[in-house]
Design an enzyme around this catalytic site. Structure first.
Site, PDB file in Angstrom:
ATOM      1  N   HIS A 258       1.862  12.655  -6.942  1.00 11.69           N
ATOM      2  CA  HIS A 258       1.555  11.721  -6.096  1.00 11.69           C
ATOM      3  C   HIS A 258       2.140  10.600  -5.906  1.00 11.69           C
ATOM      4  O   HIS A 258       1.825   9.613  -5.263  1.00 11.69           O
ATOM      5  CB  HIS A 258      -0.048  11.351  -6.583  1.00 11.69           C
ATOM      6  CG  HIS A 258      -1.035  11.469  -5.328  1.00 11.69           C
ATOM      7  ND1 HIS A 258      -1.897  12.431  -5.031  1.00 11.69           N
ATOM      8  CD2 HIS A 258      -1.162  10.465  -4.448  1.00 11.69           C
ATOM      9  CE1 HIS A 258      -2.765  12.038  -3.931  1.00 11.69           C
ATOM     10  NE2 HIS A 258      -2.129  10.777  -3.503  1.00 11.69           N
TER      11      HIS A 258
ATOM     12  N   TYR B 180       0.832  -1.162  -0.215  1.00 13.18           N
ATOM     13  CA  TYR B 180      -0.076  -0.022  -0.118  1.00 13.18           C
ATOM     14  C   TYR B 180       0.965   1.186  -0.025  1.00 13.18           C
ATOM     15  O   TYR B 180       0.812   2.409  -0.716  1.00 13.18           O
ATOM     16  CB  TYR B 180      -0.910   0.024   1.431  1.00 13.18           C
ATOM     17  CG  TYR B 180      -1.496   1.417   1.486  1.00 13.18           C
ATOM     18  CD1 TYR B 180      -2.109   2.225   0.476  1.00 13.18           C
ATOM     19  CD2 TYR B 180      -1.136   2.040   2.695  1.00 13.18           C
ATOM     20  CE1 TYR B 180      -2.697   3.419   0.888  1.00 13.18           C
ATOM     21  CE2 TYR B 180      -1.571   3.174   3.038  1.00 13.18           C
ATOM     22  CZ  TYR B 180      -2.229   3.981   2.178  1.00 13.18           C
ATOM     23  OH  TYR B 180      -2.766   5.280   2.526  1.00 13.18           O
TER      24      TYR B 180
ATOM     25  N   ARG C  86      14.580  10.544  -2.607  1.00  8.28           N
ATOM     26  CA  ARG C  86      14.898   9.563  -1.643  1.00  8.28           C
ATOM     27  C   ARG C  86      16.288  10.058  -0.867  1.00  8.28           C
ATOM     28  O   ARG C  86      16.751   9.188  -0.237  1.00  8.28           O
ATOM     29  CB  ARG C  86      15.562   8.291  -2.618  1.00  8.28           C
ATOM     30  CG  ARG C  86      14.207   8.009  -3.450  1.00  8.28           C
ATOM     31  CD  ARG C  86      13.078   7.143  -2.429  1.00  8.28           C
ATOM     32  NE  ARG C  86      12.089   6.754  -3.159  1.00  8.28           N
ATOM     33  CZ  ARG C  86      10.711   7.356  -3.124  1.00  8.28           C
ATOM     34  NH1 ARG C  86      10.683   8.672  -2.720  1.00  8.28           N
ATOM     35  NH2 ARG C  86       9.921   6.859  -3.876  1.00  8.28           N
TER      36      ARG C  86
HETATM   37  C1  LIG Z   1       0.767   5.717   1.711  1.00  9.52           C
HETATM   38  C2  LIG Z   1       0.757   7.335   1.063  1.00  9.52           C
HETATM   39  C3  LIG Z   1      -0.622   7.767   1.041  1.00  9.52           C
HETATM   40  C4  LIG Z   1      -0.692   9.034   0.637  1.00  9.52           C
HETATM   41  N1  LIG Z   1      -1.710   9.776   0.933  1.00  9.52           N
HETATM   42  C5  LIG Z   1      -1.935  11.074   0.527  1.00  9.52           C
HETATM   43  C6  LIG Z   1      -3.033  12.035   0.846  1.00  9.52           C
HETATM   44  O1  LIG Z   1      -3.861  11.424   1.634  1.00  9.52           O
HETATM   45  N2  LIG Z   1      -3.066  13.205   0.242  1.00  9.52           N
HETATM   46  C7  LIG Z   1      -2.399  13.629  -0.706  1.00  9.52           C
HETATM   47  O2  LIG Z   1      -2.641  14.559  -1.099  1.00  9.52           O
HETATM   48  N3  LIG Z   1      -1.124  12.891  -1.114  1.00  9.52           N
HETATM   49  C8  LIG Z   1      -1.068  11.494  -0.460  1.00  9.52           C
HETATM   50  N4  LIG Z   1       0.085  10.794  -1.054  1.00  9.52           N
HETATM   51  C9  LIG Z   1       1.027  11.383  -1.678  1.00  9.52           C
HETATM   52  C10 LIG Z   1       2.159  11.976  -0.993  1.00  9.52           C
HETATM   53  O3  LIG Z   1       1.635  13.301  -0.399  1.00  9.52           O
HETATM   54  C11 LIG Z   1       3.299  12.550  -1.994  1.00  9.52           C
HETATM   55  O4  LIG Z   1       2.816  13.458  -3.154  1.00  9.52           O
HETATM   56  C12 LIG Z   1       3.901  11.504  -2.326  1.00  9.52           C
HETATM   57  O5  LIG Z   1       4.269  10.328  -1.184  1.00  9.52           O
HETATM   58  C13 LIG Z   1       5.560  11.858  -2.633  1.00  9.52           C
HETATM   59  O6  LIG Z   1       6.302  10.789  -3.254  1.00  9.52           O
HETATM   60  P1  LIG Z   1       7.425   9.886  -2.540  1.00  9.52           P
HETATM   61  O7  LIG Z   1       6.578   8.965  -1.704  1.00  9.52           O
HETATM   62  O8  LIG Z   1       8.085   9.143  -3.614  1.00  9.52           O
HETATM   63  O9  LIG Z   1       8.255  10.810  -1.671  1.00  9.52           O
HETATM   64  C14 LIG Z   1       0.279   9.564  -0.492  1.00  9.52           C
HETATM   65  C15 LIG Z   1       1.497   8.892  -0.538  1.00  9.52           C
HETATM   66  C16 LIG Z   1       1.768   7.672  -0.023  1.00  9.52           C
HETATM   67  C17 LIG Z   1       2.800   7.075  -0.297  1.00  9.52           C
END
Ligand SMILES: Cc1cc2nc3c(=O)[nH]c(=O)nc-3n(C[C@H](O)[C@H](O)[C@H](O)COP(=O)(O)O)c2cc1C
Length: 371
Positions: free
Chosen positions: A270, A28, A305
């Site tokens: 995202h 997830y 990263r």
């Molecule tokens: C498990 C998970 C849940 C996320 N939930 C949200 C969320 O609720 N709202 C949102 O705007 N972005 C959400 N994101 C996106 C993050 O805000 C962000 O854009 C993303 O994790 C950045 O990429 P990285 O994980 O490669 O650093 C989520 C990302 C992950 C991995």
């Protein structure tokens, strides 16, 4: 195994998290949209960026602070919004909030956090922003924005890259859903990861904490497709604080948002969880910077990263950046100590990279630092 439990880089945190988390939870967090080609492409684009090493510059006094909306932040990166963080380990939302308070950086709290927004902004000592999703006809989202305003949030991040929740095959294969539906496969998965399972059982399975009392039954998979420019204008009129728009990859959209009253844009894919075919966001950042001009606040997340990536994003035009998944992996690996350890690593990596490129602060970075 000697040194096997330590976090020397974000890949260590991911490796340790992979051992501790049930497969369903790891996938997830780690999973991305479609074939995950977009995620690979963005990592490749980030890796391909070469920085210009400079010599004989006095870089003995380096400053890792950064300015966001006129305020000095204690670190050059913050915490991206992530739903149901407490799945990585119980109490994760509050660990991130305490980290934000300690470093005076924004903790972006997701609409679907498992800790109420009031509790988080208190633990973050005000260093919290609220992330808003549009859903249904948008009325519930407006109610949530009002709740955030009453709770003292001064900055709202509207996420606009989820018109529909993306298909993430790794998540789908485990039948991930909230609340959990525990069949045989999930039972075996949890049984094989007893530390996580016992902790989570003791703390109680995470719930969605921001909807009590706002007369808004949020459904994670509900369509968000009806959001349009008219609704954006309504939100802009209704929200008195700063409005950041997250999930923009197109320069035309960025320019229109700037003209429509956004206070900042967060270039993001995202974490490649929405459109597998999206352009690498790190490349979109340069195009969007060129479109909105200097001086308009641009933030960046997706695929970061380590500290070299941070420096690359600043050099490509970001005014501030956010880490996502890797922070959850650090908490899954070693709880709050893991989070603090990884944060220290990221700061050190950033500081060392600044030294290598002959810069004393992230404010000094720009296209000149790109080879
Ligand atoms: C498990 C998970 C849940 C996320 N939930 C949200 C969320 O609720 N709202 C949102 O705007 N972005 C959400 N994101 C996106 C993050 O805000 C962000 O854009 C993303 O994790 C950045 O990429 P990285 O994980 O490669 O650093 C989520 C990302 C992950 C991995």
């Amino acid at each position: 195994m000697m040194g096997g439990g330590e976090i020397h880089c974000s890949a260590d945190a991911r490796r340790l998290a992979r051992r501790k988390l049930p497969w369903m939870i790891f996938d997830y967090i780690d999973g991305a949209a479609g074939e995950e080609h977009g995620a690979d492409l963005n990592r490749a684009a980030l890796r391909d960026i070469r920085l210009r090493p400079r010599c004989l510059v006095d870089v003995s006094r380096r400053d890792l602070s950064a300015e966001v909306f006129g305020e000095r932040q204690g670190a050059p990166f913050g915490v991206a919004p992530m739903g149901m963080c407490n799945l990585s380990t119980p109490g994760a939302d509050l660990m991130l909030a305490r980290l934000a308070a300690k470093w005076r950086v924004p903790h972006c709290l997701s609409t679907v956090s498992s800790t109420p927004m009031e509790t988080v902004i208190e633990a973050a000592e005000g260093h919290a922003w609220f992330q808003l999703y549009f859903s249904g006809d948008g009325a519930g989202s407006m109610k949530l924005a009002r709740r955030a305003q009453e709770a003292g949030y001064a900055t709202l991040i509207l996420t606009v890259d989820v018109p529909e929740v993306g298909r993430r095959p790794r998540e789908l294969r485990h039948a991930f859903r909230m609340p959990f539906r525990i069949g045989l496969k999930q039972f075996v998965d949890f049984a094989l990861h007893p530390e996580w399972s016992l902790r989570t059982l003791r703390a109680g399975a995470p719930t969605l904490a921001n909807f009590d009392g706002v007369d808004y039954a949020f459904d994670r998979t509900e369509s968000r497709a009806a959001a349009d420019w008219g609704w954006f204008t309504n939100l802009r009129d209704a929200w008195p604080g700063r409005l950041v728009v997250k999930g923009v990859l197109d320069a035309e959209d960025a320019l229109r948002l700037k003209n429509a009253g956004a206070d900042a844009i967060q270039v993001s894919s995202h974490g490649s969880r929405q459109l597998d075919a999206a352009p690498p966001p790190i490349l979109a950042l340069r195009r969007i910077r060129a479109a909105v001009g200097e001086g308009f606040p641009l933030f960046y997340d997706s695929g970061l990263r380590g500290g070299e990536d941070v420096v690359k994003a600043y050099a490509a035009g970001a005014d501030f950046v956010f880490f996502g998944r890797v922070l959850q992996f650090a908490m899954a690996a070693r709880r709050e100590a893991g989070l603090n350890a990884l944060w220290g690593v990221l700061l050190e990596e950033t500081s060392l990279t600044l030294a290598q490129v002959g810069a004393c602060s992230v404010d000094a970075l720009g296209p000149d630092n790109l080879a």
